[in-house]
Design a protein around this motif. Structure first.
Motif, short mmCIF file in Angstrom:
data_model
loop_
_atom_site.label_atom_id
_atom_site.label_comp_id
_atom_site.label_asym_id
_atom_site.label_seq_id
_atom_site.Cartn_x
_atom_site.Cartn_y
_atom_site.Cartn_z
N UNK A 1 0.83 -1.20 0.00
CA UNK A 1 0.00 0.00 0.00
C UNK A 1 0.87 1.25 0.00
N UNK A 2 1.90 1.26 0.84
CA UNK A 2 2.82 2.39 0.87
C UNK A 2 3.51 2.59 -0.47
N UNK A 3 3.94 1.48 -1.07
CA UNK A 3 4.65 1.55 -2.34
C UNK A 3 3.75 2.12 -3.43
N UNK A 4 2.52 1.63 -3.52
CA UNK A 4 1.59 2.13 -4.54
C UNK A 4 1.30 3.62 -4.37
N UNK A 5 0.99 4.02 -3.14
CA UNK A 5 0.69 5.43 -2.91
C UNK A 5 1.92 6.30 -3.15
N UNK A 6 3.12 5.75 -2.84
CA UNK A 6 4.34 6.50 -3.09
C UNK A 6 4.56 6.76 -4.57
N UNK A 7 4.31 5.74 -5.40
CA UNK A 7 4.45 5.90 -6.85
C UNK A 7 3.47 6.94 -7.37
N UNK A 8 2.21 6.81 -6.97
CA UNK A 8 1.17 7.75 -7.44
C UNK A 8 1.49 9.17 -7.00
N UNK A 9 1.85 9.35 -5.73
CA UNK A 9 2.16 10.69 -5.22
C UNK A 9 3.38 11.28 -5.91
N UNK A 10 4.36 10.42 -6.23
CA UNK A 10 5.55 10.92 -6.93
C UNK A 10 5.19 11.40 -8.34
N UNK A 11 4.30 10.69 -8.99
CA UNK A 11 3.88 11.12 -10.33
C UNK A 11 3.10 12.43 -10.26
N UNK A 12 2.22 12.55 -9.25
CA UNK A 12 1.53 13.84 -9.04
C UNK A 12 2.54 14.96 -8.83
N UNK A 13 3.56 14.65 -8.02
CA UNK A 13 4.57 15.64 -7.67
C UNK A 13 5.37 16.06 -8.90
N UNK A 14 5.74 15.10 -9.73
CA UNK A 14 6.50 15.41 -10.94
C UNK A 14 5.68 16.29 -11.88
N UNK A 15 4.44 15.88 -12.13
CA UNK A 15 3.57 16.65 -13.03
C UNK A 15 3.35 18.06 -12.47
N UNK A 16 3.08 18.13 -11.16
CA UNK A 16 2.87 19.44 -10.53
C UNK A 16 4.11 20.31 -10.60
N UNK A 17 5.28 19.72 -10.35
CA UNK A 17 6.53 20.50 -10.40
C UNK A 17 6.80 21.01 -11.80
N UNK B 1 13.59 6.28 -15.04
CA UNK B 1 12.54 6.12 -16.05
C UNK B 1 11.67 7.37 -16.16
N UNK B 2 11.31 7.94 -14.99
CA UNK B 2 10.48 9.15 -15.00
C UNK B 2 11.22 10.28 -15.70
N UNK B 3 12.49 10.49 -15.36
CA UNK B 3 13.25 11.58 -15.97
C UNK B 3 13.45 11.34 -17.46
N UNK B 4 13.63 10.08 -17.86
CA UNK B 4 13.75 9.78 -19.30
C UNK B 4 12.50 10.20 -20.05
N UNK B 5 11.34 9.92 -19.47
CA UNK B 5 10.08 10.34 -20.10
C UNK B 5 9.98 11.85 -20.14
N UNK B 6 10.36 12.50 -19.04
CA UNK B 6 10.31 13.96 -18.99
C UNK B 6 11.25 14.57 -20.02
N UNK B 7 12.46 14.00 -20.15
CA UNK B 7 13.42 14.50 -21.14
C UNK B 7 12.84 14.39 -22.55
N UNK B 8 12.20 13.26 -22.84
CA UNK B 8 11.60 13.09 -24.18
C UNK B 8 10.49 14.12 -24.41
N UNK B 9 9.61 14.29 -23.43
CA UNK B 9 8.52 15.25 -23.57
C UNK B 9 9.04 16.67 -23.70
#
Length: 536
Positions: free
Chosen positions: A337-353, A515-523
């Motif tokens: 549960x912690x892992x799933x919420x951590x992934x989701x919150x990190x994606x929210x954080x990246x998009x928001x940032x 992986x997240x930064x690779x996607x961000x770099x491409x976008x």
């Protein structure tokens, strides 16, 4: 008529087993045999290697070559009864069982609570040699009376504490430390608002007038018996001897005498002395009688439906690569549960940032290119301040300001981190836009070109800088862990506070962000092309 044989007493059984093992160790060739029981090897080496803590007042402390404390004295009593020398090895909460598995110590005597989760990791000696509970300590003015009051509070804990999972389940934010002696220091400098550790640990600190004046116990939970422990394999005879010895030490008062000598709370030891003096418990089989021994604390965590597959993957990796990989985030419901919420919150954080960085870049770029010199100067100064401020400090200040207006929550923490990251990176990108605007004003002096058109060209010229700071914003999101935002770094830190596999866990964190930064770099690359073409 045959007279039934009298049952062997614990003392007689202990003496017999020690004698048999010593004779076996003295038999030529025995000590060179591979795989001998650790009890035999102890007699071969004429020493017992005990894992002891060195920074746990009243139980295990060290000054130079001298060691003091209840655990130290118990280890010496064990060695004396075996007729060998004690050799002490420093252990911490996170290394106690590891050193047993690696055959670097023979027995752990290091304030280790016996819970059901650890039963699969080590063989605990029964009866237990002490008992404690986890207690939350905090400033007297802080109103904390129960679980409902700890949500959002930072709690300093030690890695490997079995009660960490329970605190996490009540939305506490944990700060992890290797040694318990750091906890009172972090309380005093207000790094954390609360600290959690066995009540036995804090007993010595409350004898200090200044500490007792400032802090108090808030509430206790997770009462747990302490056990000596040996490795689960290769220690059967050693465990049997220590079981009998522990039983004898309770009945004869060895544990109680050492407890009083070290000024620890002796209520448990007094009651256990009475238990093991009872005829029904004072037998060679008494340490297996549920009426005599204490059960371990039930700390079993609910397994995930796919735990079998996870274990199979771990085993496959070990068999084919020789690497020991542990994936605790997939094995229990709390960790998953912690892992799933951590992934989701990190994606929210990246998009928001990313969104905040782009917004502040355009806003500050426009303000720095204003025709009003006062506005230019003010926002240029703000940019310099933001550029000069450490990222962590900016995030912490943003969180403090947010909490002045809103009640703490994970949403508030994530929001504060988004604003801070957006300001930090947006100010740099905004400066590039502002400088481009000044250059364009100079190049097009006397021409009747709308400001909006010039601003669009400035943004196009600054596309590379904008993209660079968007990528920086995505890479910087783990810093939100410093203010308790429940993103992936925080989640994995919480998981490793009550589960093993730290190396694997943080490797997964690295892979996730790569992986997240690779996607961000491409976008961002696509965004740069669009910006550059629009006003080419």
């Amino acid at each position: 008529m045959m007279v039934p044989a009298l049952a062997e007493t614990p003392d007689a059984a202990l003496t017999r087993l020690i004698g048999e093992a010593r004779i076996e160790a003295e038999t030529p060739g025995t000590c060179e045999k591979p795989g001998i029981d650790r009890l035999i090897r102890i007699f071969c080496d004429d020493q017992i290697r005990a894992g002891i803590r060195e920074k746990y007042p009243l139980f295990g402390t060290r000054e130079g070559d001298e060691r003091f404390g209840y655990d130290v004295d118990v280890a010496r009593a064990v060695a004396s009864r075996l007729g060998v020398e004690p050799v002490f090895t420093r252990v911490k909460a996170s290394t106690r069982i590891v050193l047993l598995d690696e055959d670097k110590i023979d027995v752990v005597l290091a304030t280790m609570g016996h819970n059901t989760q650890r039963d699969g990791q080590a063989r605990f000696i029964r009866p237990h040699y002490y008992q404690s509970e986890t207690v939350l300590i905090g400033p007297k003015e802080l109103k904390v009376a129960g679980w409902k009051d700890i949500a959002g509070h930072s709690i300093c804990v030690t890695i490997g504490n079995g009660s960490n999972a329970q605190m996490i389940s009540h939305q506490a934010r944990l700060m992890l430390f290797e040694e318990a002696t750091v906890l009172p220091v972090r309380l005093a400098d207000e790094t954390c608002m609360l600290a959690a550790q066995d009540n036995s640990f804090f007993a010595s600190y409350f004898t200090d007038e200044d500490f007792a004046r400032r802090f108090e116990p808030k509430f206790g939970f997770a009462q747990v018996p302490w056990g000596m422990a040996v490795a689960r394999t290769g220690s059967d005879r050693l465990a049997q001897v220590l079981d009998l010895m522990s039983q004898t030490f309770h009945r004869t008062g060895v544990f109680l005498e050492n407890g009083r000598k070290n000024k620890i709370a002796a209520g448990f030891l007094e009651s256990q002395k009475e238990v093991w003096a009872r005829p029904e418990c004072n037998t060679a089989e008494g340490n297996t009688d549920p009426a005599c021994i204490l059960p371990p604390l039930d700390a079993a965590l609910e397994p995930t439906p796919f735990i079998g597959n996870v274990v199979a993957v771990e085993q496959w990796i070990a068999d084919n690569t020789g690497l020991s990989v542990s994936l605790p985030m997939f094995k229990t419901i709390p960790a998953w549960t912690l892992f799933q919420s951590g992934v989701v919150n990190s994606l929210y954080l990246v998009v928001g940032a990313l969104g905040a960085t782009l917004f502040f870049a355009l806003l500050l770029g426009a303000l720095q290119s204003s025709e009003n010199p006062v506005v230019q100067w003010v926002f240029h100064a703000l940019t310099v301040i933001l550029q000069s401020s450490p990222v962590v400090l900016t995030v912490v200040i943003a969180a403090a300001v947010a909490q002045e207006f809103f009640t703490y929550s994970s949403v508030v923490a994530i929001g504060a981190a988004i604003v801070a990251l957006g300001l930090m990176n947006g100010s740099n990108a905004g400066q590039a836009i502002g400088e481009a605007m000044h250059t364009l004003h100079a190049e097009n002096a006397g021409k009747d070109i709308p400001e909006t058109q010039l601003f669009g060209r400035a943004v196009s010229r600054s596309a590379t800088q904008i993209v660079s700071f968007l990528i920086n914003a995505a890479k910087g999101t783990p810093v939100a862990a410093f203010i308790g935002a429940p993103e992936l770094l925080s989640a994995l830190t919480d998981i490793t506070s009550f589960a093993s596999g730290r190396a694997t866990t943080y490797t997964m964190l690295l892979i996730f962000y790569v992986l997240v930064v690779m996607v961000v770099v491409w976008l961002c690359g696509r965004l740069r092309v669009v910006l550059e073409r629009r006003h080419a």
